[in-house]
Design a protein around this motif. Structure first.
Motif, PDB file in Angstrom:
ATOM      1  N   GLY A   1       0.791  -1.236   0.000  1.00 50.44           N
ATOM      2  CA  GLY A   1       0.000   0.000   0.000  1.00 50.44           C
ATOM      3  C   GLY A   1       0.816   1.275   0.000  1.00 50.44           C
ATOM      4  N   GLU A   2       2.128   1.183  -0.226  1.00 47.67           N
ATOM      5  CA  GLU A   2       2.954   2.397  -0.206  1.00 47.67           C
ATOM      6  C   GLU A   2       3.823   2.492  -1.447  1.00 47.67           C
ATOM      7  N   PHE A   3       4.036   3.726  -1.891  1.00 46.98           N
ATOM      8  CA  PHE A   3       4.961   3.945  -3.007  1.00 46.98           C
ATOM      9  C   PHE A   3       6.359   4.051  -2.423  1.00 46.98           C
ATOM     10  N   VAL A   4       7.209   3.122  -2.801  1.00 43.36           N
ATOM     11  CA  VAL A   4       8.538   3.059  -2.168  1.00 43.36           C
ATOM     12  C   VAL A   4       9.630   3.076  -3.235  1.00 43.36           C
ATOM     13  N   PRO A   5      10.795   3.664  -2.868  1.00 42.97           N
ATOM     14  CA  PRO A   5      11.920   3.617  -3.813  1.00 42.97           C
ATOM     15  C   PRO A   5      12.496   2.202  -3.860  1.00 42.97           C
ATOM     16  N   ALA A   6      13.167   1.879  -4.947  1.00 42.15           N
ATOM     17  CA  ALA A   6      13.802   0.556  -5.038  1.00 42.15           C
ATOM     18  C   ALA A   6      14.981   0.509  -4.084  1.00 42.15           C
ATOM     19  N   SER A   7      15.103  -0.606  -3.366  1.00 39.23           N
ATOM     20  CA  SER A   7      16.201  -0.697  -2.395  1.00 39.23           C
ATOM     21  C   SER A   7      17.552  -0.784  -3.106  1.00 39.23           C
ATOM     22  N   SER A   8      17.532  -1.133  -4.395  1.00 37.30           N
ATOM     23  CA  SER A   8      18.787  -1.202  -5.166  1.00 37.30           C
ATOM     24  C   SER A   8      19.349   0.193  -5.418  1.00 37.30           C
ATOM     25  N   GLY A   9      18.487   1.217  -5.310  1.00 39.13           N
ATOM     26  CA  GLY A   9      18.903   2.578  -5.654  1.00 39.13           C
ATOM     27  C   GLY A   9      18.993   2.769  -7.164  1.00 39.13           C
ATOM     28  N   ARG A  10      18.646   1.734  -7.935  1.00 36.56           N
ATOM     29  CA  ARG A  10      18.793   1.828  -9.393  1.00 36.56           C
ATOM     30  C   ARG A  10      17.528   2.388 -10.033  1.00 36.56           C
ATOM     31  N   ARG A  11      17.735   3.111 -11.121  1.00 33.57           N
ATOM     32  CA  ARG A  11      16.623   3.676 -11.879  1.00 33.57           C
ATOM     33  C   ARG A  11      16.873   3.413 -13.364  1.00 33.57           C
ATOM     34  N   PHE A  12      15.777   3.322 -14.117  1.00 31.62           N
ATOM     35  CA  PHE A  12      15.945   3.342 -15.575  1.00 31.62           C
ATOM     36  C   PHE A  12      14.969   4.360 -16.151  1.00 31.62           C
ATOM     37  N   GLN A  13      15.202   4.735 -17.410  1.00 38.78           N
ATOM     38  CA  GLN A  13      14.427   5.828 -17.985  1.00 38.78           C
ATOM     39  C   GLN A  13      13.227   5.323 -18.780  1.00 38.78           C
ATOM     40  N   ASN A  14      12.116   5.991 -18.562  1.00 37.05           N
ATOM     41  CA  ASN A  14      10.914   5.721 -19.339  1.00 37.05           C
ATOM     42  C   ASN A  14      10.759   6.890 -20.311  1.00 37.05           C
ATOM     43  N   THR A  15      10.807   6.591 -21.618  1.00 36.01           N
ATOM     44  CA  THR A  15      10.774   7.687 -22.591  1.00 36.01           C
ATOM     45  C   THR A  15       9.494   7.660 -23.414  1.00 36.01           C
ATOM     46  N   ASN A  16       9.166   8.834 -23.930  1.00 33.78           N
ATOM     47  CA  ASN A  16       7.956   8.993 -24.738  1.00 33.78           C
ATOM     48  C   ASN A  16       8.272   8.647 -26.197  1.00 33.78           C
ATOM     49  N   PRO A  17       7.593   7.648 -26.755  1.00 35.84           N
ATOM     50  CA  PRO A  17       7.951   7.213 -28.112  1.00 35.84           C
ATOM     51  C   PRO A  17       7.662   8.229 -29.208  1.00 35.84           C
ATOM     52  N   ILE A  18       6.901   9.290 -28.907  1.00 31.13           N
ATOM     53  CA  ILE A  18       6.639  10.241 -30.006  1.00 31.13           C
ATOM     54  C   ILE A  18       7.881  11.092 -30.310  1.00 31.13           C
ATOM     55  N   ASN A  19       8.741  11.297 -29.300  1.00 28.32           N
ATOM     56  CA  ASN A  19       9.909  12.158 -29.544  1.00 28.32           C
ATOM     57  C   ASN A  19      11.131  11.769 -28.702  1.00 28.32           C
ATOM     58  N   GLY A  20      11.039  10.680 -27.968  1.00 27.76           N
ATOM     59  CA  GLY A  20      12.191  10.208 -27.198  1.00 27.76           C
ATOM     60  C   GLY A  20      12.457  10.990 -25.915  1.00 27.76           C
ATOM     61  N   THR A  21      11.556  11.905 -25.524  1.00 27.49           N
ATOM     62  CA  THR A  21      11.804  12.686 -24.302  1.00 27.49           C
ATOM     63  C   THR A  21      11.518  11.845 -23.054  1.00 27.49           C
ATOM     64  N   LEU A  22      12.116  12.275 -21.946  1.00 25.54           N
ATOM     65  CA  LEU A  22      11.997  11.514 -20.698  1.00 25.54           C
ATOM     66  C   LEU A  22      10.603  11.702 -20.088  1.00 25.54           C
ATOM     67  N   VAL A  23       9.953  10.590 -19.754  1.00 25.88           N
ATOM     68  CA  VAL A  23       8.657  10.653 -19.060  1.00 25.88           C
ATOM     69  C   VAL A  23       8.894  10.572 -17.559  1.00 25.88           C
ATOM     70  N   SER A  24       9.681   9.591 -17.153  1.00 25.44           N
ATOM     71  CA  SER A  24       9.959   9.440 -15.716  1.00 25.44           C
ATOM     72  C   SER A  24      11.184   8.561 -15.528  1.00 25.44           C
ATOM     73  N   GLU A  25      11.713   8.628 -14.307  1.00 25.82           N
ATOM     74  CA  GLU A  25      12.729   7.654 -13.895  1.00 25.82           C
ATOM     75  C   GLU A  25      11.991   6.550 -13.147  1.00 25.82           C
ATOM     76  N   VAL A  26      12.276   5.330 -13.542  1.00 30.82           N
ATOM     77  CA  VAL A  26      11.545   4.198 -12.971  1.00 30.82           C
ATOM     78  C   VAL A  26      12.469   3.470 -11.995  1.00 30.82           C
ATOM     79  N   HIS A  27      11.947   3.196 -10.815  1.00 32.90           N
ATOM     80  CA  HIS A  27      12.747   2.516  -9.793  1.00 32.90           C
ATOM     81  C   HIS A  27      12.805   1.021 -10.093  1.00 32.90           C
ATOM     82  N   GLU A  28      14.028   0.521 -10.174  1.00 33.08           N
ATOM     83  CA  GLU A  28      14.227  -0.879 -10.601  1.00 33.08           C
ATOM     84  C   GLU A  28      14.314  -1.777  -9.370  1.00 33.08           C
ATOM     85  N   ALA A  29      13.340  -2.647  -9.235  1.00 39.96           N
ATOM     86  CA  ALA A  29      13.254  -3.480  -8.026  1.00 39.96           C
ATOM     87  C   ALA A  29      14.456  -4.408  -7.894  1.00 39.96           C
ATOM     88  N   SER A  30      14.895  -4.592  -6.672  1.00 42.80           N
ATOM     89  CA  SER A  30      15.924  -5.602  -6.378  1.00 42.80           C
ATOM     90  C   SER A  30      15.198  -6.913  -6.073  1.00 42.80           C
TER      91      SER A  30
END
Ligand code: NAD
Ligand code: 6OD
Length: 489
Positions: free
Chosen positions: A13-42
């Protein structure tokens, strides 16, 4: 301060950061711009999500009466509808698909998946048998359905909310809890659904989301987790094979909705305009990224040239551009990787001598779309049946047209595939329609229509297209265990 939007995990029930501290990029396919940084689960995050799901089964959710549980799922559907614009924006940012598709298909179905399965679960009778033998032995047998437990849900990027809720809806309606691993390309709507779950009071731990990739990442760790009781997956056939290997440990059940290389068959007596329109949709809708789409179409020879020219006109009539503009009818494909894959098949078709009736490359668009993943709707003719362009799933806006002379020939060609997901048949001869439908080896046949859905019907494929059926009571088969109780009378 980092102002880039963050897509976090949703656990207990909570939005939590990934304990790995790792992120990957979610980009918008219409122009390649960044939508969000996604927390990569360990692996530890995946474990925490599964533990939360297990605890919820033992807690309020597991004790909740069906009436209350299904009412809560209606509330989830209503809340999705209330937050329609938020879901729409999120889905469009991840996929680039036009509002005309996301607003009419993806988001409404996201809500409908909860309502439909809540109603089905409430209304399904259990079986019972009264045994009464001449020698006086008597017994009453009755069946009881119980949830399977923690369900691992692994979903793809082409219809993100629709396909994820198509599994989460029935899983929760049956009383299970879930850990969802949405596609790394489209993490946003699954995450937003966490807010909806909290706002309508779904107990913490019932719905969990972990982000990441497949191999050696959240997808694999979830499917390997010994406390995940069943796995439901939509995606590529090869991925299904890997998940099946993981599920073998512990003999855990799987439900697989996999790839397709679907055929369309158009007879000369079809309603011509309707057939052209239907094949245009089945080949190009959602930029061809629909598992049910038709990448090979067989057209009776007497109308072949006319049909080809009419479909060309349709292909060349699509409008690319801003997904929020109501005039836009075609978006990009989802990612750079997929763009390269689709254009790779376009190159192979050219090398193998295909005649290019329409498209075949990248459309000319204004400079601000230059970094997007755009592809022209493409029509080929003239490839030999053994061409890999006609045997492998491309999953792009492309179709090969081939003439046929007899019904038998059309059936043979349609069945010339190791996949067996869907077909669309166009004819006004009802006897022929039923005869041909019975002979094409697929799980789903549409006659004079395509992707016309009734969620009570069975859905799934045979061969390389999947294992099992979902939809209606078939979903209940997968998401519950059926126990028999025998009472001696
Ligand atoms: P994909 O198989 O690459 O990925 C689907 C999901 O599986 C993603 O979440 C991914 O991260 C995860 N994954 C990848 N490898 C994994 C592994 N080893 N273990 C666990 N999880 C893993 O598919 P995609 O590219 O996202 O989607 C397109 C494919 O999905 C096409 O083949 C299409 O036909 C198919 N599809 C089928 C249906 C259907 O109903 N039959 C519906 C939609 C899409
Ligand atoms: O409509 C559905 O329920 C469904 N599973 C559609 C799948 C579409 C594939 O891309």
């Amino acid at each position: 301060m980092n102002s880039t939007p963050q897509t976090r995990l949703f656990i207990q029930g909570e939005f939590v950061p990934a304990s790995s501290g790792r992120r990957f990029q979610n980009t918008n396919p219409i122009n390649g711009t960044l939508v969000s940084e996604v927390h990569e689960a360990s692996r530890a995050d995946v474990d925490a999500a599964v533990k939360a799901a297990q605890a919820a089964l033992r807690g309020d959710w597991g004790r909740m009466a069906v009436e209350a549980r299904t009412a809560m799922l209606h509330a989830v559907a209503n809340e999705i509808a209330r937050r329609f614009d938020d879901f729409l924006q999120a889905e469009i940012a991840d996929t680039g698909k036009p509002r005309s598709i996301a607003g009419h298909i993806d988001i409404p179905r996201g809500a409908a998946n909860f309502k439909t399965f809540a109603d089905i679960v409430k209304n399904v009778p259990t079986e019972s048998f009264h045994l009464d033998t001449p020698d006086g032995r008597g017994a009453l047998n009755y069946g009881v359905r119980v949830p399977k437990g923690v369900i691992g849900v692994i979903s793809p990027w082409n219809l993100p909310l629709l396909l994820m809720t198509w599994k989460v809806g029935p899983a929760l309606a049956c009383g299970n809890t879930v850990v969802v691993k949405p596609s790394e390309e489209t993490p946003s709507t699954a995450t937003l659904l966490g807010e909806v779950m909290n706002s309508v009071g779904v107990p913490a731990g019932v719905y969990n989301v972990v982000h990441g990739f497949g191999p050696d990442s959240a997808g694999e760790w979830l499917t390997q987790h010994p406390d995940v009781n069943a796995i439901t997956f939509t995606g590529e056939t090869r991925t299904g094979e890997a998940i099946m290997r993981a599920a073998a440990k512990g003999v855990r059940p799987v439900s697989f909705e996999l790839g397709g290389k679907n055929a369309g068959v158009v007879f000369a007596d079809a309603d011509f305009e309707a057939a052209v329109d239907g094949i245009s949709r089945s080949a190009f809708a959602n930029t061809g990224q629909v598992c049910l789409g038709t990448e090979r179409v067989y057209v009776e020879r007497s109308i072949f040239d006319r049909f080809t020219q009419a479909l060309k006109k349709k292909a060349e009539g699509f409008v690319f551009g801003d997904p929020m503009d109501p005039a836009t009818t075609m978006g990009p494909v989802v990612s750079r990787e997929h763009h390269e894959k689709v254009l790779g098949y376009f190159a192979q078709a050219r090398e193998q001598g295909a005649q290019i009736v329409a498209g075949g490359g990248i459309p000319q668009l204004p400079a601000h779309y230059q970094n997007g993943y755009w592809v022209q709707p493409t029509i080929w003719t003239g490839l030999p049946p053994e061409s890999n362009v006609l045997t492998e799933e491309i999953f792009g806006p492309c179709v090969h047209l081939q003439p046929f002379d007899t019904e038998e020939e059309a059936i043979t060609q349609a069945n010339n595939s190791p996949y067996g997901l869907a077909t669309t048949i166009w004819t006004q001869d009802l006897s022929r329609a039923h005869r041909v439908a019975g002979k094409i080896n697929v799980g789903i046949t549409w006659i004079n229509c395509w992707f016309l859905r009734d969620l009570r019907t069975s859905f799934g494929g045979q061969g390389l297209s999947g294992i099992g059926r979902e939809g209606g009571v078939h979903s209940l088969e997968f998401y519950t265990e059926l126990r028999n109780v025998c009472v001696k009378l």
